[in-house]
Design a protein around this motif. Structure first.
Motif, PDB file in Angstrom:
ATOM      1  N   GLN A 183      41.044  39.896  43.085  1.00  0.00           N
ATOM      2  CA  GLN A 183      39.899  40.044  43.981  1.00  0.00           C
ATOM      3  C   GLN A 183      40.040  41.291  44.842  1.00  0.00           C
ATOM      4  OE1 GLN A 183      36.977  38.094  44.004  1.00  0.00           O
ATOM      5  NE2 GLN A 183      36.391  39.937  45.109  1.00  0.00           N
ATOM      6  N   THR A 184      41.251  41.597  45.289  1.00  0.00           N
ATOM      7  CA  THR A 184      41.498  42.807  46.067  1.00  0.00           C
ATOM      8  C   THR A 184      41.182  44.046  45.230  1.00  0.00           C
ATOM      9  OG1 THR A 184      43.170  41.726  47.416  1.00  0.00           O
ATOM     10  CG2 THR A 184      43.254  44.134  47.321  1.00  0.00           C
ATOM     11  N   ALA A 185      41.593  44.030  43.960  1.00  0.00           N
ATOM     12  CA  ALA A 185      41.274  45.149  43.072  1.00  0.00           C
ATOM     13  C   ALA A 185      39.765  45.313  42.941  1.00  0.00           C
ATOM     14  CB  ALA A 185      41.909  44.935  41.703  1.00  0.00           C
ATOM     15  N   ALA A 186      39.054  44.200  42.786  1.00  0.00           N
ATOM     16  CA  ALA A 186      37.590  44.259  42.676  1.00  0.00           C
ATOM     17  C   ALA A 186      36.969  44.758  43.976  1.00  0.00           C
ATOM     18  CB  ALA A 186      37.034  42.886  42.301  1.00  0.00           C
ATOM     19  N   ASP A 187      37.485  44.279  45.108  1.00  0.00           N
ATOM     20  CA  ASP A 187      36.968  44.724  46.398  1.00  0.00           C
ATOM     21  C   ASP A 187      37.185  46.220  46.610  1.00  0.00           C
ATOM     22  OD1 ASP A 187      36.238  42.108  46.901  1.00  0.00           O
ATOM     23  OD2 ASP A 187      37.921  41.700  48.266  1.00  0.00           O
ATOM     24  N   ASP A 188      38.244  46.756  45.987  1.00  0.00           N
ATOM     25  CA  ASP A 188      38.550  48.187  46.104  1.00  0.00           C
ATOM     26  C   ASP A 188      37.839  49.027  45.050  1.00  0.00           C
ATOM     27  OD1 ASP A 188      40.179  47.632  48.267  1.00  0.00           O
ATOM     28  OD2 ASP A 188      42.046  47.701  47.122  1.00  0.00           O
ATOM     29  N   GLY A 189      36.907  48.420  44.312  1.00  0.00           N
ATOM     30  CA  GLY A 189      36.119  49.153  43.343  1.00  0.00           C
ATOM     31  C   GLY A 189      36.596  49.030  41.909  1.00  0.00           C
ATOM     32  N   GLY A 190      37.647  48.283  41.683  1.00  0.00           N
ATOM     33  CA  GLY A 190      38.135  48.083  40.321  1.00  0.00           C
ATOM     34  C   GLY A 190      37.356  46.996  39.606  1.00  0.00           C
ATOM     35  N   LYS A 191      37.814  46.706  38.415  1.00  0.00           N
ATOM     36  CA  LYS A 191      37.172  45.656  37.622  1.00  0.00           C
ATOM     37  C   LYS A 191      38.078  44.437  37.610  1.00  0.00           C
ATOM     38  CE  LYS A 191      34.888  48.962  34.710  1.00  0.00           C
ATOM     39  NZ  LYS A 191      35.137  49.855  33.613  1.00  0.00           N
ATOM     40  N   MET A 192      37.461  43.267  37.604  1.00  0.00           N
ATOM     41  CA  MET A 192      38.195  42.014  37.602  1.00  0.00           C
ATOM     42  C   MET A 192      37.550  41.066  36.609  1.00  0.00           C
ATOM     43  SD  MET A 192      38.644  39.293  40.725  1.00  0.00           S
ATOM     44  CE  MET A 192      37.283  38.174  40.548  1.00  0.00           C
ATOM     45  N   THR A 193      38.399  40.360  35.850  1.00  0.00           N
ATOM     46  CA  THR A 193      37.922  39.344  34.931  1.00  0.00           C
ATOM     47  C   THR A 193      38.811  38.122  35.084  1.00  0.00           C
ATOM     48  OG1 THR A 193      37.304  41.039  33.333  1.00  0.00           O
ATOM     49  CG2 THR A 193      37.447  38.800  32.511  1.00  0.00           C
ATOM     50  N   THR A 194      38.198  36.960  35.207  1.00  0.00           N
ATOM     51  CA  THR A 194      38.974  35.725  35.242  1.00  0.00           C
ATOM     52  C   THR A 194      38.318  34.706  34.331  1.00  0.00           C
ATOM     53  OG1 THR A 194      37.751  34.834  37.123  1.00  0.00           O
ATOM     54  CG2 THR A 194      39.744  36.081  37.633  1.00  0.00           C
ATOM     55  N   SER A 195      39.144  33.830  33.791  1.00  0.00           N
ATOM     56  CA  SER A 195      38.666  32.691  33.020  1.00  0.00           C
ATOM     57  C   SER A 195      39.389  31.464  33.538  1.00  0.00           C
ATOM     58  CB  SER A 195      38.974  32.862  31.533  1.00  0.00           C
ATOM     59  OG  SER A 195      38.300  33.974  31.016  1.00  0.00           O
ATOM     60  N   SER A 196      38.709  30.332  33.482  1.00  0.00           N
ATOM     61  CA  SER A 196      39.274  29.095  34.011  1.00  0.00           C
ATOM     62  C   SER A 196      39.320  28.003  32.961  1.00  0.00           C
ATOM     63  CB  SER A 196      38.444  28.607  35.202  1.00  0.00           C
ATOM     64  OG  SER A 196      38.434  29.584  36.211  1.00  0.00           O
ATOM     65  N   ASP A 197      40.243  27.085  33.137  1.00  0.00           N
ATOM     66  CA  ASP A 197      40.355  25.930  32.263  1.00  0.00           C
ATOM     67  C   ASP A 197      39.123  25.052  32.467  1.00  0.00           C
ATOM     68  OD1 ASP A 197      41.311  22.896  32.011  1.00  0.00           O
ATOM     69  OD2 ASP A 197      42.554  24.132  30.694  1.00  0.00           O
ATOM     70  N   PRO A 198      38.437  24.670  31.396  1.00  0.00           N
ATOM     71  CA  PRO A 198      37.224  23.871  31.565  1.00  0.00           C
ATOM     72  C   PRO A 198      37.481  22.469  32.097  1.00  0.00           C
ATOM     73  CG  PRO A 198      37.710  24.195  29.229  1.00  0.00           C
ATOM     74  CD  PRO A 198      38.700  24.998  30.001  1.00  0.00           C
TER      75      PRO A 198
END
Length: 154
Positions: free
Chosen positions: A107-122
């Motif tokens: 999230q910090t990377a995304a907040d700093d302008g980077g890209k973030m991808t997450t996936s969660s267990d259904p």
């Protein structure tokens, strides 16, 4: 007189119009108080105080940078074991955070302008993939990826 075949279509249009008009003007501009959970979405995950997980530092199409078994006790990482039988060569062993800490890094990377991808267990919503890229090249060369498996409470 309306053709018998057009009656169902007209009924559908009327129902859609009625459904669209079912909000009151007092609710306009206010955020929806209900959580945005769609069918098939994993449930929200709350990080437990005690759990273990295995994490592999590996992005798609790249060589693994290590597999680790992480133990979290009392909300803190208490033990990290490298389980891939390799030793770090030319690099230092990493200090892995809790799963919540990994999500915060992304999230910090995304907040700093980077890209973030997450996936969660259904089933329970815990993260199973966390990836982020802080470079602005967009070439995925500097991605940092964590693939989580063997998550268990206790």
């Amino acid at each position: 007189m309306a053709d018998v075949r057009t009656v169902p279509v007209l009924c559908g249009v009327v129902l859609l119009a009625l459904a669209a008009g079912c909000t009151s003007s007092a609710d306009e501009g206010k955020p929806d108080a209900r959580p945005a959970v769609t069918a098939g979405s994993p449930p929200p995950w709350t990080e437990p105080a005690n759990y273990t997980y295995t994490v592999e530092r590996k992005c798609d199409g790249k060589e693994s940078l290590g597999v680790y078994r992480v133990t979290v006790a009392g909300g803190e990482v208490s033990k990290i074991d490298r389980t891939d039988g390799r030793t770090a060569t030319g690099e230092e062993e990493i200090e892995l955070p809790t799963l919540g800490g990994l999500v915060e890094l992304a999230q910090t990377a995304a907040d700093d302008g980077g890209k973030m991808t997450t996936s969660s267990d259904p089933a329970d919503g815990h993260p199973v993939v966390i990836a982020f890229d802080v470079s602005d090249a967009g070439d995925n060369e500097d991605n940092t990826c964590f693939v989580i498996s063997e998550y268990s409470l206790g």
